[in-house]
Design a protein around this motif. Structure first.
Motif, PDB file in Angstrom:
ATOM      1  N   ARG A   1       0.859  -1.185   0.000  1.00  0.00           N
ATOM      2  CA  ARG A   1       0.000   0.000   0.000  1.00  0.00           C
ATOM      3  C   ARG A   1       0.894   1.234   0.000  1.00  0.00           C
ATOM      4  NH1 ARG A   1      -2.071   2.933   4.308  1.00  0.00           N
ATOM      5  NH2 ARG A   1      -4.211   3.572   4.083  1.00  0.00           N
ATOM      6  N   ASP A   2       0.727   2.129  -0.967  1.00  0.00           N
ATOM      7  CA  ASP A   2       1.530   3.348  -1.047  1.00  0.00           C
ATOM      8  C   ASP A   2       0.662   4.542  -0.664  1.00  0.00           C
ATOM      9  OD1 ASP A   2       2.915   5.662  -1.754  1.00  0.00           O
ATOM     10  OD2 ASP A   2       3.821   4.751  -3.521  1.00  0.00           O
ATOM     11  N   PRO A   3       0.758   4.989   0.610  1.00  0.00           N
ATOM     12  CA  PRO A   3      -0.121   6.064   1.060  1.00  0.00           C
ATOM     13  C   PRO A   3       0.043   7.364   0.262  1.00  0.00           C
ATOM     14  CG  PRO A   3       1.306   5.305   2.865  1.00  0.00           C
ATOM     15  CD  PRO A   3       1.629   4.497   1.667  1.00  0.00           C
ATOM     16  N   GLN A   4       1.268   7.688  -0.169  1.00  0.00           N
ATOM     17  CA  GLN A   4       1.467   8.924  -0.931  1.00  0.00           C
ATOM     18  C   GLN A   4       0.716   8.871  -2.260  1.00  0.00           C
ATOM     19  OE1 GLN A   4       3.198  11.922   0.166  1.00  0.00           O
ATOM     20  NE2 GLN A   4       1.717  12.485  -1.409  1.00  0.00           N
ATOM     21  N   LYS A   5       0.782   7.735  -2.946  1.00  0.00           N
ATOM     22  CA  LYS A   5       0.050   7.598  -4.223  1.00  0.00           C
ATOM     23  C   LYS A   5      -1.461   7.698  -4.004  1.00  0.00           C
ATOM     24  CE  LYS A   5       3.228   5.107  -7.185  1.00  0.00           C
ATOM     25  NZ  LYS A   5       3.628   3.815  -7.751  1.00  0.00           N
ATOM     26  N   LEU A   6      -1.934   7.105  -2.910  1.00  0.00           N
ATOM     27  CA  LEU A   6      -3.365   7.165  -2.603  1.00  0.00           C
ATOM     28  C   LEU A   6      -3.797   8.604  -2.311  1.00  0.00           C
ATOM     29  CD1 LEU A   6      -3.581   3.977  -0.360  1.00  0.00           C
ATOM     30  CD2 LEU A   6      -4.521   4.230  -2.669  1.00  0.00           C
ATOM     31  N   LEU A   7      -2.995   9.329  -1.533  1.00  0.00           N
ATOM     32  CA  LEU A   7      -3.318  10.736  -1.245  1.00  0.00           C
ATOM     33  C   LEU A   7      -3.240  11.595  -2.493  1.00  0.00           C
ATOM     34  CD1 LEU A   7      -1.548  11.281   2.190  1.00  0.00           C
ATOM     35  CD2 LEU A   7      -4.010  11.193   1.745  1.00  0.00           C
TER      36      LEU A   7
ATOM     37  N   ALA B   1      -3.895  10.612  -5.489  1.00  0.00           N
ATOM     38  CA  ALA B   1      -5.098  10.300  -6.283  1.00  0.00           C
ATOM     39  C   ALA B   1      -6.321  11.035  -5.719  1.00  0.00           C
ATOM     40  CB  ALA B   1      -5.337   8.796  -6.314  1.00  0.00           C
ATOM     41  N   ILE B   2      -6.426  11.094  -4.391  1.00  0.00           N
ATOM     42  CA  ILE B   2      -7.529  11.833  -3.759  1.00  0.00           C
ATOM     43  C   ILE B   2      -7.415  13.317  -4.115  1.00  0.00           C
ATOM     44  CG2 ILE B   2      -8.548  12.559  -1.558  1.00  0.00           C
ATOM     45  CD1 ILE B   2      -7.484   9.792  -0.421  1.00  0.00           C
ATOM     46  N   ALA B   3      -6.195  13.863  -4.035  1.00  0.00           N
ATOM     47  CA  ALA B   3      -5.972  15.285  -4.347  1.00  0.00           C
ATOM     48  C   ALA B   3      -6.340  15.592  -5.790  1.00  0.00           C
ATOM     49  CB  ALA B   3      -4.514  15.663  -4.068  1.00  0.00           C
ATOM     50  N   THR B   4      -5.974  14.705  -6.699  1.00  0.00           N
ATOM     51  CA  THR B   4      -6.320  14.894  -8.116  1.00  0.00           C
ATOM     52  C   THR B   4      -7.834  14.882  -8.292  1.00  0.00           C
ATOM     53  OG1 THR B   4      -4.231  13.947  -8.852  1.00  0.00           O
ATOM     54  CG2 THR B   4      -6.049  13.916 -10.435  1.00  0.00           C
ATOM     55  N   ASP B   5      -8.497  13.946  -7.625  1.00  0.00           N
ATOM     56  CA  ASP B   5      -9.956  13.869  -7.702  1.00  0.00           C
ATOM     57  C   ASP B   5     -10.597  15.158  -7.189  1.00  0.00           C
ATOM     58  OD1 ASP B   5     -12.385  12.424  -8.297  1.00  0.00           O
ATOM     59  OD2 ASP B   5     -12.644  12.164  -6.133  1.00  0.00           O
ATOM     60  N   ILE B   6     -10.092  15.676  -6.082  1.00  0.00           N
ATOM     61  CA  ILE B   6     -10.624  16.922  -5.517  1.00  0.00           C
ATOM     62  C   ILE B   6     -10.457  18.067  -6.513  1.00  0.00           C
ATOM     63  CG2 ILE B   6     -10.256  18.694  -3.738  1.00  0.00           C
ATOM     64  CD1 ILE B   6      -9.469  16.294  -1.835  1.00  0.00           C
TER      65      ILE B   6
ATOM     66  N   THR C   1       2.100   9.365   6.291  1.00  0.00           N
ATOM     67  CA  THR C   1       2.116   8.423   7.417  1.00  0.00           C
ATOM     68  C   THR C   1       2.075   9.177   8.746  1.00  0.00           C
ATOM     69  OG1 THR C   1       4.534   8.391   7.335  1.00  0.00           O
ATOM     70  CG2 THR C   1       3.376   6.653   6.110  1.00  0.00           C
ATOM     71  N   ALA C   2       1.482  10.365   8.736  1.00  0.00           N
ATOM     72  CA  ALA C   2       1.439  11.225   9.920  1.00  0.00           C
ATOM     73  C   ALA C   2       0.713  10.548  11.080  1.00  0.00           C
ATOM     74  CB  ALA C   2       0.752  12.547   9.577  1.00  0.00           C
TER      75      ALA C   2
ATOM     76  N   TRP D   1     -14.087  12.794   0.676  1.00  0.00           N
ATOM     77  CA  TRP D   1     -12.645  13.013   0.495  1.00  0.00           C
ATOM     78  C   TRP D   1     -11.927  13.027   1.833  1.00  0.00           C
ATOM     79  CZ3 TRP D   1     -14.804  17.184  -2.982  1.00  0.00           C
ATOM     80  CH2 TRP D   1     -14.929  16.709  -4.307  1.00  0.00           C
ATOM     81  N   LEU D   2     -12.512  13.680   2.834  1.00  0.00           N
ATOM     82  CA  LEU D   2     -11.899  13.699   4.160  1.00  0.00           C
ATOM     83  C   LEU D   2     -11.836  12.283   4.724  1.00  0.00           C
ATOM     84  CD1 LEU D   2     -10.717  15.149   6.604  1.00  0.00           C
ATOM     85  CD2 LEU D   2     -13.071  15.572   7.388  1.00  0.00           C
ATOM     86  N   GLU D   3     -12.915  11.540   4.584  1.00  0.00           N
ATOM     87  CA  GLU D   3     -12.924  10.154   5.079  1.00  0.00           C
ATOM     88  C   GLU D   3     -11.875   9.314   4.353  1.00  0.00           C
ATOM     89  OE1 GLU D   3     -14.271   8.879   7.713  1.00  0.00           O
ATOM     90  OE2 GLU D   3     -15.451  10.636   8.224  1.00  0.00           O
ATOM     91  N   ALA D   4     -11.723   9.514   3.053  1.00  0.00           N
ATOM     92  CA  ALA D   4     -10.703   8.779   2.287  1.00  0.00           C
ATOM     93  C   ALA D   4      -9.304   9.143   2.792  1.00  0.00           C
ATOM     94  CB  ALA D   4     -10.846   9.083   0.794  1.00  0.00           C
ATOM     95  N   GLN D   5      -9.069  10.424   3.064  1.00  0.00           N
ATOM     96  CA  GLN D   5      -7.764  10.841   3.594  1.00  0.00           C
ATOM     97  C   GLN D   5      -7.510  10.198   4.962  1.00  0.00           C
ATOM     98  OE1 GLN D   5      -8.560  15.090   3.231  1.00  0.00           O
ATOM     99  NE2 GLN D   5      -7.010  15.284   1.616  1.00  0.00           N
ATOM    100  N   LEU D   6      -8.538  10.179   5.808  1.00  0.00           N
ATOM    101  CA  LEU D   6      -8.400   9.541   7.122  1.00  0.00           C
ATOM    102  C   LEU D   6      -8.101   8.049   6.986  1.00  0.00           C
ATOM    103  CD1 LEU D   6     -11.290  11.402   8.922  1.00  0.00           C
ATOM    104  CD2 LEU D   6      -8.915  11.348   9.727  1.00  0.00           C
TER     105      LEU D   6
END
Length: 188
Positions: free
Chosen positions: A5-11, A13-18, A43-44, A113-118
């Motif tokens: 799982r690559d959290p940076q890639k997932l974030l 993708a969320i940012a692009t969607d937003i 990974t905060a 989007w917030l839930e996806a980030q969480l």
């Protein structure tokens, strides 16, 4: 074998969607200069959530970069944290017209989007900044009573603080915010 799982890639993708979801029919999104997904460590252990971007954030596309952001940076330092160590975002990813409070349907539009980030970050401690952010995570809590201490809600550990912008408008809150930053250091 399960792929890592690559959290940076997932974030990302969320940012692009937003950023690319408009036109969506919501005035708040369509009038924004920039949508503001959030930024920080994927990974905060600590995630800070404000209400919505302000004018400086709308211009830059980054969270907490204006006067409130400068104060937030000082508070993070007092808590023993650096901006690069945390993830900072808002409940709503677009600046409300005229800096008004976000409407319920606008919050609902942005919440996935917030839930996806969480889900990606999985912070150990979630810091709602101000009453609007706190209401999202603990509808029964009042910021004036809950600030500066740990709350448990729905499997999440919260540490509510006043929004830095409130302290800019009401200098009497500055002392409270600095005390809460010290308490955050102890909670960590």
């Amino acid at each position: 074998m399960t792929p890592k799982r690559d959290p940076q890639k997932l974030l990302d993708a969320i940012a692009t969607d937003i950023r690319e979801h408009v036109p969506c029919g919501f005035e708040i999104c369509e009038q924004a200069t920039n949508l503001v997904p959030g930024e920080g460590s994927p990974t905060a252990a600590v995630m800070l959530v404000g209400e919505a971007p302000g004018a400086s954030e709308d211009k830059s596309g980054r969270p907490f970069v204006g006067s409130a952001g400068k104060l937030l940076d000082r508070l993070l330092e007092e808590a023993g944290l650096e901006r690069a160590d945390v993830f900072i975002t808002n409940v709503v990813k677009a600046r409300p017209p005229g800096n008004r409070d976000p409407k319920a349907d606008e919050v609902a539009h942005h919440l996935p989007w917030l839930e996806a980030q969480l889900d990606v970050i999985r912070p150990k401690l979630l810091v709602p900044l101000g009453r609007h952010a706190l209401t999202r995570f603990a509808p029964d809590a009042k910021i004036t009573q809950a600030h500066g201490r740990v709350l448990e809600r729905d499997g999440r550990t919260l540490f509510p603080m006043f929004h830095p912008a409130a302290a800019l408008r009401n200098p009497q809150l500055r002392k409270t915010l600095h005390e809460d930053a010290q308490a955050l250091r102890e909670a960590l």
